[in-house]
Design an enzyme around this catalytic site. Structure first.
Site, mmCIF file in Angstrom:
data_model
loop_
_atom_site.group_PDB
_atom_site.id
_atom_site.type_symbol
_atom_site.label_atom_id
_atom_site.label_comp_id
_atom_site.label_asym_id
_atom_site.label_seq_id
_atom_site.Cartn_x
_atom_site.Cartn_y
_atom_site.Cartn_z
ATOM 1 N N HIS A 1 3.294 27.501 -20.883
ATOM 2 C CA HIS A 1 4.161 26.590 -21.620
ATOM 3 C C HIS A 1 5.618 26.941 -21.337
ATOM 4 C CE1 HIS A 1 5.635 23.992 -24.784
ATOM 5 N NE2 HIS A 1 6.403 24.993 -25.181
ATOM 6 N N GLY B 1 0.848 -1.192 0.000
ATOM 7 C CA GLY B 1 0.000 0.000 0.000
ATOM 8 C C GLY B 1 0.879 1.236 0.000
HETATM 9 P P1 NAD Z 1 -2.778 0.553 3.048
HETATM 10 O O1 NAD Z 1 -4.155 0.204 3.388
HETATM 11 O O2 NAD Z 1 -2.510 1.665 2.115
HETATM 12 O O3 NAD Z 1 -2.004 -0.716 2.458
HETATM 13 C C1 NAD Z 1 -1.899 -1.920 3.179
HETATM 14 C C2 NAD Z 1 -1.703 -3.043 2.197
HETATM 15 O O4 NAD Z 1 -1.392 -4.208 2.911
HETATM 16 C C3 NAD Z 1 -2.961 -3.339 1.380
HETATM 17 O O5 NAD Z 1 -2.647 -3.350 0.014
HETATM 18 C C4 NAD Z 1 -3.403 -4.702 1.892
HETATM 19 O O6 NAD Z 1 -4.001 -5.477 0.893
HETATM 20 C C5 NAD Z 1 -2.081 -5.294 2.326
HETATM 21 N N1 NAD Z 1 -2.216 -6.333 3.346
HETATM 22 C C6 NAD Z 1 -3.044 -6.375 4.414
HETATM 23 N N2 NAD Z 1 -2.833 -7.493 5.136
HETATM 24 C C7 NAD Z 1 -1.851 -8.189 4.510
HETATM 25 C C8 NAD Z 1 -1.180 -9.410 4.771
HETATM 26 N N3 NAD Z 1 -1.478 -10.164 5.835
HETATM 27 N N4 NAD Z 1 -0.219 -9.808 3.908
HETATM 28 C C9 NAD Z 1 0.104 -9.048 2.817
HETATM 29 N N5 NAD Z 1 -0.498 -7.884 2.532
HETATM 30 C C10 NAD Z 1 -1.455 -7.447 3.369
HETATM 31 O O7 NAD Z 1 -2.052 0.807 4.456
HETATM 32 P P2 NAD Z 1 -0.597 1.312 4.788
HETATM 33 O O8 NAD Z 1 0.268 1.292 3.582
HETATM 34 O O9 NAD Z 1 -0.193 0.544 5.997
HETATM 35 O O10 NAD Z 1 -0.885 2.806 5.201
HETATM 36 C C11 NAD Z 1 -1.740 3.085 6.323
HETATM 37 C C12 NAD Z 1 -2.534 4.334 6.090
HETATM 38 O O11 NAD Z 1 -1.685 5.461 6.072
HETATM 39 C C13 NAD Z 1 -3.276 4.298 4.776
HETATM 40 O O12 NAD Z 1 -4.648 4.457 5.036
HETATM 41 C C14 NAD Z 1 -2.777 5.436 3.984
HETATM 42 O O13 NAD Z 1 -3.807 6.218 3.442
HETATM 43 C C15 NAD Z 1 -1.988 6.286 4.978
HETATM 44 N N6 NAD Z 1 -0.768 6.707 4.283
HETATM 45 C C16 NAD Z 1 -0.899 7.629 3.306
HETATM 46 C C17 NAD Z 1 0.201 8.013 2.596
HETATM 47 C C18 NAD Z 1 0.043 9.054 1.542
HETATM 48 O O14 NAD Z 1 -0.995 9.700 1.518
HETATM 49 N N7 NAD Z 1 1.012 9.229 0.665
HETATM 50 C C19 NAD Z 1 1.440 7.453 2.848
HETATM 51 C C20 NAD Z 1 1.530 6.490 3.832
HETATM 52 C C21 NAD Z 1 0.411 6.125 4.552
#
Ligand code: NAD
Ligand code: FAD
Length: 476
Positions: free
Chosen positions: A453, A192
């Site tokens: 531009h 993620g």
């Molecule tokens: P996320 O929900 O973005 O991603 C987590 C990922 O882990 C998902 O794709 C999910 O399918 C996967 N997953 C879950 N359980 C799993 C498992 N047992 N094995 C393998 N994969 C698994 O969450 P995150 O990356 O932890 O981020 C947390 C929160 O922080 C998010 O809601 C995000 O919006 C926020 N965040 C935002 C930004 C940004 O805006 N740029 C950056 C970092 C975090």
């Protein structure tokens, strides 16, 4: 003695501190309670975002990008750097300085706004009272009361029983912002936002990064076409993203973490020097409520609120990561402003259809509004237009040809429904699209707008023109 306020805000992350400042600006006597402390045990405002989230991750993304550019990106410009080297301790020191400057900046802002700040753990008790356990003087409980209470207690990383945190080996995102050396083999559970951003940081610094993602699809919230393009690009950079990989076990073998996982091809295992668990975040609602304080939570323990962030208890509001919706700093801040305005008796709302999302890889992935797959599932008739950065003069001048802009609009009304970008500076470009959606613009409105531009934003203009077969710099 109970201290009385118009408003008490619990939590000083981007949702809470923004709400507190706006309440004070509106003439409300405001208190803000926050329990965060930095590694030195001092109060540190700004919540997850400033302390261990948005800001430190972007500081490391910037440092690692510059290092990577010095190693590989500058040659094409005719610039050679004798031998780029990374000093991880110095990089971390800079990151900590950026965090320290910004967190103390929030303290200054609250002070000048005349928000009274309390450092400690808050527990919500009935009768719109907050019991405060100060951090420093352990046993002295203090009670605060207010006409309105705003809960902004944020979220914490989800833990996995199959990959329990282990000092120096298995960590969450907070640990991954503080590595002392570059791990040779880095595993990440979850592809993620956190997995991709922190994976990019350490990969640019030299780690061999493997991301194990349980889902079969990549960034399912993004437009599939753009997500697929990003997946190809990130894989080409060396991020080894394995989809449909379900974690089975983790165990130590000497100084290595052995991860066993399963894909459709069967069981596999991989050894890493470090493992980051980045599988989402959960709301901080558990330690907040006193036993007799009744507040409805949903099945995932988010505090239940309506579109105006009103909870099931009168005059108690909840905002930011502790309630439904994307866990994003700007979403929480806008909810904070809305609630402050409504407490002051003004009309205010949040446009939940216009929340931008950005993943700060390079190139960046950014989007706002509906995806093509959303529109299909909702039976919304759409037209689309797109423009590759390959055809942008500015992108070529910058050596940043990878990526595209895609615009989705309603077939009948031409109203812009979604904009999806994979490309350099997508995080900045998306603001134009957020304005368009907020102002209910049509693609024709964007077509009739003049863009400077040469800029990357011309790609948005061209994508809008392409919706009606009028793009100039590509075939329609
Ligand atoms: P996320 O929900 O973005 O991603 C987590 C990922 O882990 C998902 O794709 C999910 O399918 C996967 N997953 C879950 N359980 C799993 C498992 N047992 N094995 C393998 N994969 C698994 O969450 P995150 O990356 O932890 O981020 C947390 C929160 O922080 C998010 O809601 C995000 O919006 C926020 N965040 C935002 C930004 C940004 O805006 N740029 C950056 C970092 C975090
Ligand atoms: P928080 O920031 O979590 O703040 C809550 C505050 O409340 C904390 O200070 C906490 O100590 C305090 N608190 C909790 N309970 C109590 C209590 N009972 N008493 C007193 N105080 C309490 N989002 C983006 O938009 N862009 C990004 O680039 C981005 N990058 C991220 C990178 C990482 C590594 C992580 C982990 C997150 C990132 N996020 C990003 C998500 C972002 O940090 C959150 O969405 C945001 O911080 C939520 O704000 P909040 O105010 O709701 O909660």
């Amino acid at each position: 003695m109970t201290k009385k306020f118009d408003v008490i805000v619990i939590g000083a992350g981007p949702a809470g501190y923004v709400a507190a400042i706006r309440c004070a600006q509106l003439g409300l006597k405001t208190a803000c309670v926050d329990e965060w402390q930095n590694p030195a045990g001092e109060p540190s405002l700004g919540g997850t975002c400033l302390n261990v989230g948005c800001i430190p991750s972007k500081a490391l993304l910037e440092s690692s990008y510059l290092f990577h550019q010095a190693q590989t990106g500058l040659m094409d410009h005719g610039i050679s750097v004798a031998k780029a080297a990374i000093d991880v301790a110095a990089m971390m020191k800079r990151k900590n300085r950026v965090v320290g400057d910004l967190t103390s900046g929030i303290a200054g802002l609250l002070k000048t706004s005349k928000v009274e700040l309390f450092h400690g753990h808050a527990r919500l008790v009935s009768g719109k009272q907050v019991r405060l356990k100060p951090r420093r003087s352990k046993n002295v409980l203090q009670t605060l009361a207010a006409d309105h209470i705003i809960i902004a207690t944020g979220s914490s990383a989800v833990r996995l029983d199959r990959a329990k945190l282990k000092k120096d080996f298995i960590c969450d995102s907070t640990g991954a912002l503080d590595f002392e050396t570059v791990p040779e083999r880095l595993g990440i559970i979850g592809a993620g936002a956190i997995g991709l951003e922190l994976g990019s940081v350490w990969s640019r610094l030299g780690s061999k990064v493997v991301l194990l993602e349980a889902m079969d699809s990549f960034i399912p919230a993004a437009d599939t076409q753009v997500a697929q393009l990003a997946l190809r690009g990130l894989k080409k950079q060396g991020l080894d993203i394995r989809l449909g990989a379900r974690l089975l076990t983790t165990q130590m073998k000497g100084q290595a973490v052995v991860v066993e996982y399963e894909t459709s091809a069967g069981k596999r295992s991989e050894e890493f020097d470090k493992l980051i668990v980045a599988v989402g975040r959960k709301p901080n609602s558990d330690l907040l409520l006193d036993e007799e304080m009744k507040l409805e939570l949903d099945e995932r323990r988010f505090i239940l609120v309506n579109e105006f962030c009103e909870t099931s208890a009168p005059d108690i509001y909840a905002i930011g990561d502790v309630v439904r919706g994307p866990m994003l700093a700007h979403k929480g801040s806008e909810e904070g402003i809305m609630v402050a305005e409504r407490i002051a008796g003004h009309y205010a709302s949040v446009n939940y259809d216009a929340i931008p999302s950005v993943i700060y890889t390079h190139p960046e992935i950014a989007w706002v509004g509906k995806t093509e797959q959303d529109c299909k599932s909702l039976n919304i008739p759409i037209k689309t237009g797109s423009f590759p950065l390959l055809a942008s003069g500015r992108a070529r001048a910058m050596n940043e040809k990878e990526g595209m802009v895609k615009i989705i609009s309603h077939t009948e009304t031409d109203r812009v429904l979604g904009v999806h970008i994979y490309g350099t500076q997508a995080s900045e470009l998306i603001a134009t699209a957020v304005s368009a959606i907020t102002m209910e613009a049509s693609t024709e409105d964007i077509q009739l707008t003049m863009f400077a531009h040469p800029t990357l934003s011309e790609a948005i203009h061209e994508a809008a023109l392409h919706v009606d077969g009028r793009a100039i710099h590509i075939k329609n």
